[in-house]
Design a protein around this motif. Structure first.
Motif, PDB file in Angstrom:
ATOM      1  N   GLU A   1     -28.174 -43.081  74.036  1.00 27.10           N
ATOM      2  CA  GLU A   1     -26.984 -43.549  72.939  1.00 27.10           C
ATOM      3  C   GLU A   1     -25.648 -42.564  73.735  1.00 27.10           C
ATOM      4  N   ARG A   2     -25.963 -41.329  73.974  1.00 23.65           N
ATOM      5  CA  ARG A   2     -24.894 -40.413  74.549  1.00 23.65           C
ATOM      6  C   ARG A   2     -24.274 -41.190  75.810  1.00 23.65           C
ATOM      7  N   ASP A   3     -24.919 -41.753  76.577  1.00 27.55           N
ATOM      8  CA  ASP A   3     -24.460 -42.408  77.930  1.00 27.55           C
ATOM      9  C   ASP A   3     -23.518 -43.381  77.304  1.00 27.55           C
ATOM     10  N   MET A   4     -24.151 -44.421  76.507  1.00 31.39           N
ATOM     11  CA  MET A   4     -23.393 -45.478  76.099  1.00 31.39           C
ATOM     12  C   MET A   4     -22.065 -44.985  75.377  1.00 31.39           C
ATOM     13  N   LEU A   5     -21.992 -43.794  74.707  1.00 30.79           N
ATOM     14  CA  LEU A   5     -20.999 -43.280  74.204  1.00 30.79           C
ATOM     15  C   LEU A   5     -19.749 -42.974  75.258  1.00 30.79           C
ATOM     16  N   ASP A   6     -20.274 -42.130  76.385  1.00 24.87           N
ATOM     17  CA  ASP A   6     -19.636 -41.867  77.592  1.00 24.87           C
ATOM     18  C   ASP A   6     -18.900 -43.075  78.157  1.00 24.87           C
ATOM     19  N   VAL A   7     -19.689 -44.029  78.256  1.00 27.24           N
ATOM     20  CA  VAL A   7     -19.203 -45.522  78.846  1.00 27.24           C
ATOM     21  C   VAL A   7     -18.201 -45.838  77.964  1.00 27.24           C
ATOM     22  N   VAL A   8     -18.305 -45.879  76.757  1.00 31.04           N
ATOM     23  CA  VAL A   8     -17.171 -46.565  76.035  1.00 31.04           C
ATOM     24  C   VAL A   8     -16.075 -45.401  75.946  1.00 31.04           C
ATOM     25  N   ALA A   9     -16.078 -44.102  76.277  1.00 30.42           N
ATOM     26  CA  ALA A   9     -14.830 -43.506  76.475  1.00 30.42           C
ATOM     27  C   ALA A   9     -14.339 -43.742  77.611  1.00 30.42           C
ATOM     28  N   HIS A  10     -14.983 -44.247  78.798  1.00 33.30           N
ATOM     29  CA  HIS A  10     -14.428 -44.617  79.969  1.00 33.30           C
ATOM     30  C   HIS A  10     -13.925 -45.686  79.757  1.00 33.30           C
ATOM     31  N   LEU A  11     -14.505 -46.716  79.087  1.00 39.16           N
ATOM     32  CA  LEU A  11     -13.748 -48.198  78.856  1.00 39.16           C
ATOM     33  C   LEU A  11     -12.311 -48.004  78.210  1.00 39.16           C
ATOM     34  N   ARG A  12     -12.172 -47.123  77.334  1.00 40.14           N
ATOM     35  CA  ARG A  12     -11.026 -46.733  76.859  1.00 40.14           C
ATOM     36  C   ARG A  12      -9.860 -46.220  77.682  1.00 40.14           C
ATOM     37  N   THR A  13     -10.290 -45.876  78.903  1.00 39.75           N
ATOM     38  CA  THR A  13      -9.230 -45.480  79.863  1.00 39.75           C
ATOM     39  C   THR A  13      -8.877 -46.680  80.787  1.00 39.75           C
ATOM     40  N   LEU A  14      -9.528 -47.977  80.683  1.00 37.66           N
ATOM     41  CA  LEU A  14      -8.966 -48.808  81.460  1.00 37.66           C
ATOM     42  C   LEU A  14      -8.067 -49.829  80.830  1.00 37.66           C
ATOM     43  N   ARG A  15      -7.708 -49.769  79.674  1.00 33.23           N
ATOM     44  CA  ARG A  15      -6.869 -50.498  79.109  1.00 33.23           C
ATOM     45  C   ARG A  15      -5.333 -50.210  79.448  1.00 33.23           C
ATOM     46  N   GLY A  16      -4.727 -51.490  79.784  1.00 29.70           N
ATOM     47  CA  GLY A  16      -3.413 -51.430  80.136  1.00 29.70           C
ATOM     48  C   GLY A  16      -2.911 -50.721  81.381  1.00 29.70           C
ATOM     49  N   ARG A  17      -4.116 -50.496  82.261  1.00 29.70           N
ATOM     50  CA  ARG A  17      -4.038 -49.963  83.521  1.00 29.70           C
ATOM     51  C   ARG A  17      -3.451 -50.876  84.843  1.00 29.70           C
ATOM     52  N   ARG A  18      -3.779 -52.207  84.387  1.00 31.89           N
ATOM     53  CA  ARG A  18      -3.317 -53.352  85.532  1.00 31.89           C
ATOM     54  C   ARG A  18      -1.809 -53.122  86.031  1.00 31.89           C
TER      55      ARG A  18
END
Ligand code: HEC
Length: 107
Positions: free
Chosen positions: A90-107
């Protein structure tokens, strides 16, 4: 003053918890490593999908859902998206979600 020792112990543990727990908040850099290892093959290393049916995490309108909803997709899978229950904690999944949030609008 042995009578005060239990109170003292509780206070110390509470203070320790307050100091230590924030270090366990979702960690986007650990999530980034997991993402590159397991997710980038379909979602692209920067969130621009490699697999055409995968959502574009780099779009400004991406990931409007809450962490719980995103976690559920990662845990249980959906369509061509594999389920990671059993493979990721669960913790790893939450870490991945936190990473996903850094990708938005980066393009
Ligand atoms: C085999 C390709 C593939 C892999 C590997 C993969 N995904 Fe997906 N993912 C998809 C597809 C396709 C969808 C769209 C599913 C649907 O709605 O039908 C998706 C959807 C999602 C969603 C839902 C987004 C939304 O807005 O609802 C999240 C979150 C997600 N993936 C995260 C991840 C994470 C994190 C990993 C790695 C641990 C990962 N995916 C690995 C293909 C993949």
């Amino acid at each position: 003053m042995p009578r005060f020792r239990p109170l003292f112990t509780t206070t110390v543990w509470t203070a320790l918890a307050v100091l230590v727990l924030p270090a366990h908040a979702a960690d986007p850099s650990s999530g980034g490593a997991t993402y590159q290892r397991l997710c980038a093959q379909c979602h692209g290393s920067r969130g621009v999908p490699v697999l055409p049916v995968a959502p574009d995490f780099s779009a400004p309108t991406a990931l409007m859902k809450g962490d719980g909803a995103l976690l559920a997709v990662i845990r249980d899978g959906r369509g061509a998206m594999p389920a990671y229950q059993g493979q990721l904690k669960e913790r790893d999944m939450l870490d991945v979600v936190a990473h996903l949030r850094t990708l938005r609008g980066r393009r």
